[in-house]
Structures are given as C-alpha cells and as structure tokens.
Design an enzyme around this catalytic site. Structure first.
Site, short mmCIF file in Angstrom:
data_model
loop_
_atom_site.label_atom_id
_atom_site.label_comp_id
_atom_site.label_asym_id
_atom_site.label_seq_id
_atom_site.Cartn_x
_atom_site.Cartn_y
_atom_site.Cartn_z
N ALA A 12 0.82 -1.21 0.00
CA ALA A 12 0.00 0.00 0.00
C ALA A 12 0.85 1.26 0.00
CB ALA A 12 -0.93 -0.01 1.21
N ALA A 13 2.05 1.19 -0.57
CA ALA A 13 2.97 2.33 -0.47
C ALA A 13 2.88 3.26 -1.67
CB ALA A 13 4.41 1.83 -0.33
N ARG A 18 -2.28 7.73 -11.17
CA ARG A 18 -3.41 7.81 -12.10
C ARG A 18 -4.70 8.29 -11.45
NH1 ARG A 18 -2.19 1.75 -14.15
NH2 ARG A 18 -1.09 1.75 -12.14
N LYS A 25 -3.38 6.58 -2.54
CA LYS A 25 -4.47 5.87 -3.23
C LYS A 25 -5.30 5.01 -2.28
CE LYS A 25 -3.52 2.56 -6.30
NZ LYS A 25 -3.24 1.96 -7.62
N THR A 82 6.63 -3.00 -6.75
CA THR A 82 6.00 -3.99 -5.87
C THR A 82 7.00 -5.04 -5.37
OG1 THR A 82 5.30 -5.13 -7.89
CG2 THR A 82 3.65 -3.78 -6.77
N GLY A 142 -1.07 -7.33 -15.40
CA GLY A 142 0.03 -8.17 -15.87
C GLY A 142 -0.53 -9.39 -16.58
N LYS A 356 -27.61 19.55 18.80
CA LYS A 356 -26.18 19.25 18.91
C LYS A 356 -25.87 19.04 20.38
CE LYS A 356 -23.12 21.57 20.31
NZ LYS A 356 -22.21 22.58 20.82
N TYR A 392 -23.72 29.90 23.23
CA TYR A 392 -22.37 30.33 22.87
C TYR A 392 -22.27 31.84 23.01
CZ TYR A 392 -18.18 30.59 19.87
OH TYR A 392 -16.93 30.80 19.36
C1 UD1 Z 1 0.12 -4.83 -10.40
C2 UD1 Z 1 0.86 -6.03 -10.98
C3 UD1 Z 1 0.08 -6.58 -12.16
C4 UD1 Z 1 -1.32 -6.95 -11.70
C5 UD1 Z 1 -2.02 -5.79 -11.02
C6 UD1 Z 1 -3.31 -6.29 -10.38
C7 UD1 Z 1 3.21 -5.56 -10.58
C8 UD1 Z 1 4.50 -5.17 -11.17
N1 UD1 Z 1 2.18 -5.62 -11.40
O1 UD1 Z 1 0.10 -3.82 -11.41
O2 UD1 Z 1 0.72 -7.72 -12.68
O3 UD1 Z 1 -2.07 -7.38 -12.82
O4 UD1 Z 1 -1.19 -5.23 -10.00
O5 UD1 Z 1 -4.05 -5.26 -9.86
O6 UD1 Z 1 3.13 -5.82 -9.40
N2 UD1 Z 1 3.02 -0.55 -4.33
C9 UD1 Z 1 3.90 -0.45 -3.28
N3 UD1 Z 1 5.17 -0.04 -3.51
C10 UD1 Z 1 5.62 0.28 -4.74
C11 UD1 Z 1 4.72 0.17 -5.82
C12 UD1 Z 1 3.44 -0.26 -5.59
O7 UD1 Z 1 3.54 -0.74 -2.13
O8 UD1 Z 1 6.80 0.65 -4.86
C13 UD1 Z 1 1.66 -0.99 -4.07
C14 UD1 Z 1 0.61 0.01 -4.54
O9 UD1 Z 1 0.28 0.92 -3.50
C15 UD1 Z 1 -0.56 -0.85 -4.95
C16 UD1 Z 1 0.07 -2.20 -5.29
O10 UD1 Z 1 1.39 -2.16 -4.79
O11 UD1 Z 1 -1.47 -1.03 -3.91
C17 UD1 Z 1 0.09 -2.44 -6.79
O12 UD1 Z 1 0.78 -1.39 -7.42
P1 UD1 Z 1 0.26 -0.76 -8.77
O13 UD1 Z 1 1.20 0.30 -9.18
O14 UD1 Z 1 -1.16 -0.41 -8.67
O15 UD1 Z 1 0.45 -2.00 -9.76
P2 UD1 Z 1 -0.30 -2.29 -11.13
O16 UD1 Z 1 0.34 -1.48 -12.18
O17 UD1 Z 1 -1.74 -2.16 -10.95
CA CA Z 2 -3.05 -1.49 -9.33
#
Ligand code: UD1
Ligand code: CA
Length: 458
Positions: A12-13, A18, A25, A82, A142, A356, A392
C-alpha cells in the site's frame, strides 16, 4: 488453520499517480470508507493480527487513518516497485515464523475472504502461487503466460508485453494476490532487477524466476463470480464502488431488510441493518451506524455513525450525524441531528429542528424551527416553535437544562447557562436569562403597549 502458518502482507505504499490526487491511493474512499479498510476486512477473518502493511507515499496519513494497525506497518521510503515493497517487508514477515506469505495489492477492495481462502486452498504446497482472472478488458493488468500444456511460465506486465516474444494475449491476467513460500522466495528476492519499461522492481518477476529454478508455480484461476479488479483511476474506483454498494444492499435484502428502490440506497460496509428494518429510496447510511429491526428510514436521509432503535421513524430529508435515536421516536422531515444528539423513547423532533450535544427526554417534543445545543430536556417537555438555546457567547459554550414536563412557549431564547425547572412554563417570546423554579411561570419580554394610532391627515 491457515492463519497459523501464513502471514498476510498488503502492498500500500504507492502514490496512485493515475488517481490525480494528493491523497495516498489506499485512502481514497468507497462508500465512505478508505480502500484499505476493505482489504483489512477481507483478510481479518483469516489472519487476525497477522497482517502487515507496506506504506510509503503519505505514510503518516495512512497511519492516522488506521492507528490501531500502525504497529504492523513497514515503511518503504522510496517506492521502487511492488518487488521492492516485498523486499522491504520480508524481514518483518520472516520474524513471524510464517511458512507462507500471502501478498495482496492494497488497491483491490473487492477482494473477499473467500477469494483469499480459495487461493490458499488451491495453491497446495506451491513455491509461488497467484490468482488469475480474465476480465473483459485486460487493461494494465500483468499478462499471464503459460506454455502449451498450460503450465505457468511468467507474468509479463502490460508495458513490457511483446507479442513476438510472449505470443498472443490470452486475456488471463494477474489479480495481484500471491501466496509465497518463505523458504523458496527468500532465495529469489535478491535476484529481482528493475530492467523493464517501468524501471521498477516487479513482484511479478518472481514467477519466471521461480520457474527457472524448477520451483512449483501455480496460477489459481478465479471463477467469473470473483471480481478482483485493481483500482488505478477514478473510473475504476467508481465501478468498484458500484459493485460494493450492490453487494451490500443485495446481502441485506437477502437477510430480510426491506429496501425499497434499492438501486438508490447506499450503505457502508460497517453499517448494521437488522432484518425487519425498512428503508426507502435515496437513503445513505455510513460509518458505524446501527438500524434496528422495526425502524423506518424514509427517503433522502443522510446518516453517519448513528443508531436507530426499534419503532423509530425518520421522515424524509434528514441529516443525522453521531446521533442516538431511541425507540418509537419520530424525526423530521427536514431535521438535523448533529453529534451528541440523543432522543429518548418516544421523543419527537420535527421540521427545521437542529440538535447538537442535546438530549430530549422520553416523550419530549421539539416540533418546529428550533435549535437545541448543549441542552438537556426532561421527559414530556414541550419545546415551542422557534425556541433557541443561546449556548455560545463567542468564546465558551454553556448548558441549558430543562426539567420534566416543562412548556417552553414559542420563540423563546434561553440564554445559557440557565435552568428551567420541572413543570415550569415560559411565555412565548421570552428571553430567559435567569433560572426558572420548578412549577414556576416566567415571562421575559417587553410589555405590550396599546397606543392610539397616529393617522396622517390627508
Ligand atoms: C500490479 C501487478 C500486475 C497486476 C495488477 C493487479 C506488478 C509489477 N504488477 O500492477 O501484474 O495485474 O497489480 O491489480 O506488481 N506498491 C507499493 N510499492 C511500490 C509500488 C506499488 O507498495 O513501490 C503498491 C501500490 O500501492 C498498490 C500495489 O502495490 O497497492 C500495486 O501497485 P500498482 O502500481 O497499482 O500495480 P499495477 O500497475 O496495478
Ligand atoms: Ca493497481
């Protein structure tokens, strides 16, 4: 059983570029709750406390939204992908002694406990397992690549997909939920490289790496009933919110809640509505609200963090926030109950009444055009139209206390701090600045003068 050997990890980082927002997010809301709340709700039954969260962008904001979870937060200072997020959290997960790590993207609020459990059940003892879906539009997911006999070869990100190398797209994609065997994946982690079109470390590269090492890799396909879309844009968020709304409303109808015009009713995931309650169109209920059996909420009412006892009726067009409505009460139409409004059994609040931090005792009534702030009104009292508690003075708030059975005449200003005694009467149009004794009568207004009218001579 699964929870004994598996620790969950939420990624969740990311910023969520977008989404075009400064808010992280995972704190974007659906039905009034942050996206991350849904992921926690899906994981909680299976993992309890064994849930780690990788935070980074806006980490402090995420922490203050989930203070009770913060002890299991892992900070990913730079969001390098990720795969990097997984590397950063690995040690924390390892310390739990888990044999497996279930990894889930924080932007998948539609994930359910059943879907997660299905992955665990079908993954067998694979080294790397992940869920696959076949959405109508593979969008930025992916792509899953299998060989002719259906064995998984790789996950290739949309940006890196090359038809010449990877073959025609099948439509099967990675849902972003993984079950990783700690011993096996631990050997692969250091080998992740950011050599791709995004310049990021991909968790998805672990798949091809595991295949290359001869490890067992499993792609668990979800049925069409499982919706695991990731939320990357406002459009996707709104679509997911629609799905969640429908799920909740349909679930309640199936349990026995009467919901008229259900397409227009919005109910948050933490709300309790008992079977036997009745809701009409365009009602919105959020937060930790509770609606008991036998209560009726009419159209166009907005509610958050409030409770409604059996037999109470909320008429149309009310705004209710952190209020407690007792049994057999009537509220509205057009009432506003603000935080700390409490209605005891059979109390009535009518149109254009605002409350209130104020309590209306059993059977007490404020039927029209009134402000009750920082006030306690005793049982059976009647508050006339246009009564205002002047609570008040520009600096501080003061309390108004009204005893049982009192009668406050219309258009009265009660200048707090002030007490009106039991069974006392206040004449209409009064400005009350001194306490009124029990059973007393107070009139605080200029005496009427009747003079002869001076007519202009024509
Ligand atoms: C990712 C997958 C993709 C998959 C899709 C499903 C990868 C490379 N790709 O793509 O194959 O189909 O999710 O929804 O993983 N996050 C971090 N740190 C980072 C980057 C991302 O914690 O450095 C977290 C984001 O907050 C997010 C999650 O990882 O919650 C996924 O990242 P996101 O950038 O949304 O990946 P997608 O491009 O959607
Ligand atoms: Ca995503």
């Amino acid at each position: 059983m699964m929870a004994d050997t598996v620790t969950a990890l939420i990624l969740a980082a990311g910023k969520g570029t977008r989404m075009h927002s400064n808010r992280p997010k995972v704190l974007q809301t659906l039905l009034g709750e942050p996206m991350l709340e849904y992921v926690y709700r899906a994981l909680e039954p299976a993992f309890g406390e064994r849930i780690f969260t990788v935070v980074g962008f806006g980490a402090e904001q995420v922490e203050s939204a989930f203070p009770e979870r913060a002890s299991n937060f892992v900070l990913q200072k730079e969001q390098l992908g990720t795969g990097h997020a997984l590397q950063e959290a690995w040690e924390s997960v390892q310390k739990t002694g888990a044999g497996y790590c279930l990894v889930i993207n924080g932007d998948t609020p539609l994930a359910t406990t059943e879907a997660v459990e299905r992955l665990a059940a079908q993954a067998g003892r694979a080294d790397v397992a992940f869920m696959t879906i076949t959405p109508q539009d593979p969008a930025s997911f992916g792509r899953v690549v299998r060989d002719d006999s259906g064995r998984i070869l790789a996950i290739v990100e949309a940006k890196d997909y090359d038809h010449a190398t990877h073959g025609p797209v099948t439509g099967e994609v990675n849902a972003g939920v993984y079950l990783l065997r700690m011993d096996s994946v631990g050997q692969l982690l250091d080998g992740l490289r950011a050599e791709n079109n995004s310049g990021e470390y991909y968790i998805t590269d672990l798949v091809a790496m595991a295949v290359e090492q001869g490890m067992t890799v499993e792609g668990v396909t979800c049925g069409a009933d499982v919706n695991l879309m990731g939320i990357n844009s406002p459009r996707e968020l709104i679509d997911a919110e629609k799905t969640l709304r429908r799920r909740i409303v349909d679930g309640l109808i199936d349990e026995g809640v009467m919901i008229h015009n259900p397409d227009t009713v919005i109910i948050g995931p933490r709300v309790t509505v008992e079977p036997g309650a009745e809701l009409f169109g365009h009602v919105e209920i959020y937060g930790e609200s509770v609606v008991r059996a036998g209560s009726v909420l009419n159209s166009y009412t907005w509610i958050t963090d409030s409770s409604f006892a059996p037999g109470c009726v909320v008429r149309q067009f009310c705004h209710v926030e952190q209020a407690e409505v007792g049994p057999d009460c009537v509220v509205g139409p057009y009432a506003r109950l603000r935080p700390g409004a409490v209605l005891r059994k059979g109390a009535k609040v009518g149109n254009f009444v605002e409350m209130k931090k104020a309590e209306l005792g059993e059977g007490a009534k404020a039927s029209h055009l009134t402000y009750l702030g920082d006030a306690v009104v005793g049982a059976g009292s009647n508050i006339g139209a246009g009564t205002i508690t002047c609570n008040y003075d520009g600096k501080n708030k003061f309390i108004t206390t009204i005893g049982e059975g009192a009668f406050i005449g219309s258009n009265t200003a009660l200048v707090a701090p002030v007490t009106v005694g039991r069974d006392a009467l206040v004449g209409a149009g009064s400005t009350i600045t001194k306490d009124v004794p029990d059973e007393g009568t107070a009139i605080g207004r200029a005496k009427q003068l009747n003079l002869k009218r001076r007519m202009k001579k024509s």
